[in-house]
Motif scaffolding. Structure first.
Motif, PDB file in Angstrom:
ATOM      1  N   PHE A  31      34.053   5.590 -29.910  1.00  8.86           N
ATOM      2  CA  PHE A  31      33.631   6.321 -28.469  1.00  8.86           C
ATOM      3  C   PHE A  31      32.856   5.354 -27.534  1.00  8.86           C
ATOM      4  N   ASP A  32      33.020   3.953 -27.981  1.00  9.86           N
ATOM      5  CA  ASP A  32      32.480   2.850 -27.340  1.00  9.86           C
ATOM      6  C   ASP A  32      33.061   2.834 -25.899  1.00  9.86           C
ATOM      7  N   PHE A  33      34.116   3.202 -25.598  1.00  8.77           N
ATOM      8  CA  PHE A  33      34.549   3.195 -24.149  1.00  8.77           C
ATOM      9  C   PHE A  33      33.850   4.052 -23.141  1.00  8.77           C
ATOM     10  N   TRP A  34      33.058   4.855 -23.665  1.00  5.60           N
ATOM     11  CA  TRP A  34      32.343   5.335 -22.822  1.00  5.60           C
ATOM     12  C   TRP A  34      30.762   4.912 -22.732  1.00  5.60           C
ATOM     13  N   ALA A  35      30.644   3.946 -23.496  1.00  8.72           N
ATOM     14  CA  ALA A  35      29.130   3.216 -23.254  1.00  8.72           C
ATOM     15  C   ALA A  35      29.214   2.161 -21.816  1.00  8.72           C
ATOM     16  N   GLY A  36      28.051   2.208 -21.246  1.00  6.46           N
ATOM     17  CA  GLY A  36      27.986   1.647 -19.860  1.00  6.46           C
ATOM     18  C   GLY A  36      27.076   2.379 -18.765  1.00  6.46           C
ATOM     19  N   SER A  37      26.748   1.857 -17.894  1.00 10.13           N
ATOM     20  CA  SER A  37      26.162   2.366 -16.745  1.00 10.13           C
ATOM     21  C   SER A  37      27.389   2.836 -15.790  1.00 10.13           C
ATOM     22  N   TRP A  38      27.085   4.378 -15.311  1.00  7.20           N
ATOM     23  CA  TRP A  38      28.257   4.833 -14.523  1.00  7.20           C
ATOM     24  C   TRP A  38      27.667   5.727 -13.145  1.00  7.20           C
TER      25      TRP A  38
ATOM     26  N   ASN B 271      24.804   8.023 -14.897  1.00  4.88           N
ATOM     27  CA  ASN B 271      24.778   8.244 -16.387  1.00  4.88           C
ATOM     28  C   ASN B 271      24.901   6.927 -17.063  1.00  4.88           C
ATOM     29  N   THR B 272      23.888   6.798 -17.926  1.00  7.48           N
ATOM     30  CA  THR B 272      23.979   5.423 -18.893  1.00  7.48           C
ATOM     31  C   THR B 272      23.861   5.832 -20.165  1.00  7.48           C
ATOM     32  N   ILE B 273      25.126   5.219 -20.806  1.00 10.11           N
ATOM     33  CA  ILE B 273      25.210   5.537 -22.102  1.00 10.11           C
ATOM     34  C   ILE B 273      25.079   4.122 -22.790  1.00 10.11           C
ATOM     35  N   THR B 274      24.240   4.248 -23.813  1.00 13.31           N
ATOM     36  CA  THR B 274      23.820   2.992 -24.537  1.00 13.31           C
ATOM     37  C   THR B 274      24.217   3.047 -26.105  1.00 13.31           C
ATOM     38  N   VAL B 275      24.646   1.994 -26.656  1.00 10.42           N
ATOM     39  CA  VAL B 275      24.859   1.787 -28.212  1.00 10.42           C
ATOM     40  C   VAL B 275      23.564   1.594 -28.746  1.00 10.42           C
ATOM     41  N   GLU B 276      22.988   2.439 -29.706  1.00 16.05           N
ATOM     42  CA  GLU B 276      21.648   2.087 -30.180  1.00 16.05           C
ATOM     43  C   GLU B 276      21.772   2.389 -31.807  1.00 16.05           C
ATOM     44  N   GLU B 277      20.600   2.257 -32.434  1.00 13.81           N
ATOM     45  CA  GLU B 277      20.640   2.256 -33.868  1.00 13.81           C
ATOM     46  C   GLU B 277      21.790   1.592 -34.781  1.00 13.81           C
ATOM     47  N   LYS B 278      21.738   0.197 -34.286  1.00 15.73           N
ATOM     48  CA  LYS B 278      22.764  -0.727 -35.069  1.00 15.73           C
ATOM     49  C   LYS B 278      23.983  -0.127 -34.846  1.00 15.73           C
TER      50      LYS B 278
ATOM     51  N   VAL C 294      36.386   6.494 -16.821  1.00 15.14           N
ATOM     52  CA  VAL C 294      36.570   7.420 -17.730  1.00 15.14           C
ATOM     53  C   VAL C 294      36.523   8.959 -17.098  1.00 15.14           C
ATOM     54  N   ARG C 295      37.455   9.782 -17.664  1.00 17.70           N
ATOM     55  CA  ARG C 295      37.455  11.050 -17.062  1.00 17.70           C
ATOM     56  C   ARG C 295      36.612  11.790 -18.172  1.00 17.70           C
ATOM     57  N   GLN C 296      35.822  12.551 -17.702  1.00 13.19           N
ATOM     58  CA  GLN C 296      34.912  13.493 -18.304  1.00 13.19           C
ATOM     59  C   GLN C 296      35.397  14.950 -17.909  1.00 13.19           C
ATOM     60  N   PHE C 297      36.098  15.747 -18.628  1.00 13.24           N
ATOM     61  CA  PHE C 297      36.507  17.091 -18.367  1.00 13.24           C
ATOM     62  C   PHE C 297      35.995  18.132 -19.539  1.00 13.24           C
TER      63      PHE C 297
ATOM     64  N   ASP D  62      34.390  18.415 -13.937  1.00 18.77           N
ATOM     65  CA  ASP D  62      35.525  17.394 -14.084  1.00 18.77           C
ATOM     66  C   ASP D  62      35.050  16.255 -13.223  1.00 18.77           C
ATOM     67  N   GLY D  63      34.735  15.136 -14.028  1.00 13.90           N
ATOM     68  CA  GLY D  63      33.741  13.995 -13.435  1.00 13.90           C
ATOM     69  C   GLY D  63      34.767  12.735 -13.809  1.00 13.90           C
ATOM     70  N   TYR D  64      34.619  11.882 -13.042  1.00 10.89           N
ATOM     71  CA  TYR D  64      34.975  10.401 -13.407  1.00 10.89           C
ATOM     72  C   TYR D  64      34.119   9.341 -13.140  1.00 10.89           C
ATOM     73  N   TYR D  65      33.969   8.750 -14.172  1.00  9.97           N
ATOM     74  CA  TYR D  65      32.873   7.749 -14.308  1.00  9.97           C
ATOM     75  C   TYR D  65      33.458   6.500 -14.255  1.00  9.97           C
ATOM     76  N   ARG D  66      32.772   5.806 -13.009  1.00 10.86           N
ATOM     77  CA  ARG D  66      33.081   4.776 -12.533  1.00 10.86           C
ATOM     78  C   ARG D  66      31.895   3.545 -12.630  1.00 10.86           C
ATOM     79  N   PRO D  67      32.235   2.501 -13.140  1.00 13.60           N
ATOM     80  CA  PRO D  67      30.968   1.507 -13.552  1.00 13.60           C
ATOM     81  C   PRO D  67      30.249   1.163 -12.174  1.00 13.60           C
ATOM     82  N   SER D  68      28.864   1.242 -12.651  1.00  7.87           N
ATOM     83  CA  SER D  68      27.833   1.232 -11.576  1.00  7.87           C
ATOM     84  C   SER D  68      26.729   0.195 -12.228  1.00  7.87           C
ATOM     85  N   GLU D  69      26.138  -0.492 -11.255  1.00  4.95           N
ATOM     86  CA  GLU D  69      25.028  -1.375 -11.646  1.00  4.95           C
ATOM     87  C   GLU D  69      23.571  -0.368 -12.043  1.00  4.95           C
TER      88      GLU D  69
END
Length: 172
Positions: free
Chosen positions: A33-40, A54-61, A142-145, A160-167
């Motif tokens: 599911f790492d393809f969803w990680a990032g700031s969007w 939306n911000t998705i972070t990889v946590e807990e090792k 990433v499309r979230q449906f 129905d949302g489209y996640y586009r890279p963001s700063e």
């Protein structure tokens, strides 16, 4: 309550909880599911209407994906997403700022993460079947449906949302 607090304190300080004994970073199932990680920046399909950030972070090792959502209107929500090696499924638990709780589970299907379960509407004390599909797209978005099953048993679009890279970064 005092017993629960004591139990949590003991578990948090026990050697088995504090030791570095396991990392999920090099386990392929935990990376699905790492393809969803990032700031969007989350938009409609054309990118003209912004729904929020939306911000998705990889946590807990590497064992957890943490989601922190802020809508364009100021609403917030958060989810934890994890792979359960016991049943081989991914699970998302979502809670937002006062309207719903989502509990869904599933796996990758043809390159998309598909999770199915229930949504519970807090103000209405009502639940419904719910399905979420995350699809990585060739341009890095990433499309979230999301769909909800209506009273007639048919799936209807819920979001129905489209996640586009963001700063954009958010504080918890």
């Amino acid at each position: 309550m005092r017993n629960l607090t004591l139990l949590l304190l003991l578990l948090a300080t026990s050697p088995s909880w504090s030791a570095d004994i396991y990392s999920c970073m090099d386990k392929p199932a935990y990376r699905q599911f790492d393809f969803w990680a990032g700031s969007w920046r989350v938009t409609d399909k054309d990118g003209e209407k912004t729904y929020g950030n939306n911000t998705i972070t990889v946590e807990e090792k590497g064992c957890l994906l943490q989601e922190r959502w802020r809508s364009a209107s100021g609403g917030t929500g958060s989810s934890i997403n994890y792979y359960n090696p016991d049943d081989g499924m991914w699970r998302q638990l979502w809670v937002d700022s006062g309207s719903s709780i989502i509990d869904i589970a599933g796996n990758l299907h043809d390159g998309s993460m598909v999770l199915v379960g229930t949504i519970y509407y807090l103000g209405e004390a009502r639940r419904a079947d719910f399905r979420g599909t995350w699809t990585p797209l060739p341009d890095g978005s990433v499309r979230q449906f999301f769909e909800e099953r209506n009273a007639d048993g048919e799936w209807q679009t819920w979001f129905d949302g489209y996640y586009r890279p963001s700063e954009v970064t958010q504080s918890p």
